[in-house]
Scaffold this active site. Structure first.
Site, PDB file in Angstrom:
ATOM      1  N   GLY A   1       0.788  -1.294  -0.104  1.00 35.38           N
ATOM      2  CA  GLY A   1       0.031   0.019  -0.194  1.00 35.38           C
ATOM      3  C   GLY A   1       0.965   1.246  -0.102  1.00 35.38           C
ATOM      4  O   GLY A   1       2.072   1.163   0.473  1.00 35.38           O
TER       5      GLY A   1
ATOM      6  N   GLN B   1       3.044   9.996   1.600  1.00 35.14           N
ATOM      7  CA  GLN B   1       4.099   9.306   1.518  1.00 35.14           C
ATOM      8  C   GLN B   1       5.135   9.649   0.387  1.00 35.14           C
ATOM      9  O   GLN B   1       6.505   9.587   0.346  1.00 35.14           O
ATOM     10  CB  GLN B   1       4.227   7.765   1.448  1.00 35.14           C
TER      11      GLN B   1
ATOM     12  N   CYS C   1       5.634  -0.464   7.056  1.00 35.67           N
ATOM     13  CA  CYS C   1       5.528   0.609   6.419  1.00 35.67           C
ATOM     14  C   CYS C   1       6.670   1.056   5.640  1.00 35.67           C
ATOM     15  O   CYS C   1       7.918   1.034   6.146  1.00 35.67           O
ATOM     16  CB  CYS C   1       5.162   2.001   7.311  1.00 35.67           C
ATOM     17  N   LEU C   2       6.343   1.487   4.381  1.00 35.68           N
ATOM     18  CA  LEU C   2       7.440   1.967   3.554  1.00 35.68           C
ATOM     19  C   LEU C   2       8.184   3.132   4.129  1.00 35.68           C
ATOM     20  O   LEU C   2       9.415   3.558   3.482  1.00 35.68           O
ATOM     21  CB  LEU C   2       7.122   2.066   1.873  1.00 35.68           C
TER      22      LEU C   2
ATOM     23  N   HIS D   1      -4.590   1.642   7.447  1.00 32.62           N
ATOM     24  CA  HIS D   1      -3.204   2.133   7.642  1.00 32.62           C
ATOM     25  C   HIS D   1      -2.860   3.330   6.670  1.00 32.62           C
ATOM     26  O   HIS D   1      -2.308   4.014   6.860  1.00 32.62           O
ATOM     27  CB  HIS D   1      -2.207   0.849   7.215  1.00 32.62           C
ATOM     28  N   GLU D   2      -3.392   3.163   5.245  1.00 34.61           N
ATOM     29  CA  GLU D   2      -3.242   3.964   4.360  1.00 34.61           C
ATOM     30  C   GLU D   2      -3.973   5.238   4.538  1.00 34.61           C
ATOM     31  O   GLU D   2      -3.383   6.327   4.291  1.00 34.61           O
ATOM     32  CB  GLU D   2      -3.352   3.566   2.780  1.00 34.61           C
TER      33      GLU D   2
ATOM     34  N   HIS E   1      -2.265   7.601   7.121  1.00 36.74           N
ATOM     35  CA  HIS E   1      -1.239   8.567   6.152  1.00 36.74           C
ATOM     36  C   HIS E   1      -1.963   9.917   5.774  1.00 36.74           C
ATOM     37  O   HIS E   1      -1.228  10.787   5.828  1.00 36.74           O
ATOM     38  CB  HIS E   1      -0.567   7.841   5.027  1.00 36.74           C
TER      39      HIS E   1
HETATM   40 NI    NI Z   1       2.604   3.181   5.641  1.00 31.50          NI
END
Ligand code: NI
Length: 179
Positions: A46, A51, A91-92, A133-134, A137
């Site tokens: 995701g 991000q 998470c990235l 989660h996204e 963000h």
């Molecule tokens: Ni994330």
């Protein structure tokens, strides 16, 4: 298509609250394609526009086993939720860190697609966890915010160490200039 730079914790830009998308044009569709390419290249499931330093309400995900099911959610909002589950998340933007987070088990989401068409969908399991989660963000929130301050401090230290190590490795073997 192009790969985009992913911001990493504790970059303050990750704390920006994203604005609604009002115009569904080619620029938006290019952003969506670039986000999908960036997510897949980074082996993520995701990615939120926040991000990649674009502060509009766009997120992409692909939770299929073979990454062949890209999904796009623009201006997503949760209209119903049910149950709860604890799942280990990564998470990235917080590379190499994993922690348990409690989320709703099933959510009904309303969103728009890349052409601005509104749809509703009920998602569960990893799909639901990833979506929530996204969506965090887009509010400027990260999964490490659910941890205790002490644990979050440990995450920060670990990431600093990883970055220093990476830098040291690069200095040991500098990339050769391309011909
Ligand atoms: Ni994330």
């Amino acid at each position: 298509m192009a790969r985009l730079e992913i911001l990493e914790f504790p970059d303050p830009r990750l704390r920006t609250r994203a604005k609604p998308v009002e115009t569904f044009d080619d620029d938006l569709r290019a952003l969506v394609d670039n986000m999908l390419e960036t997510m897949l290249a980074a082996h993520g499931i995701g990615l939120a526009a926040t991000q990649v330093n674009r502060h509009i309400r766009v997120l992409v995900l692909d939770v299929s086993d073979d990454q062949t099911d890209p999904r796009v959610y623009i201006n997503p909002r949760i209209v119903d939720e049910e149950g709860s589950r604890v799942c280990e998340e990564g998470c990235l933007s917080v590379p190499g860190i994993y922690a348990n987070v409690q989320r709703a088990e099933t959510v009904r989401v309303e969103a728009q697609d890349r052409n601005g068409v509104t749809f509703q969908e009920e998602v569960t399991g990893i799909h639901s966890v990833c979506l929530q989660h996204e969506m965090d963000h887009l509010e400027g929130k990260l999964f490490v915010d659910y941890l205790s301050p002490l644990k979050r401090q440990m995450v920060r230290k670990k990431l600093d160490k990883q970055r220093r190590q990476k830098l040291a490795d690069q200095q040991k073997s500098p990339a050769r200039p391309a011909p």
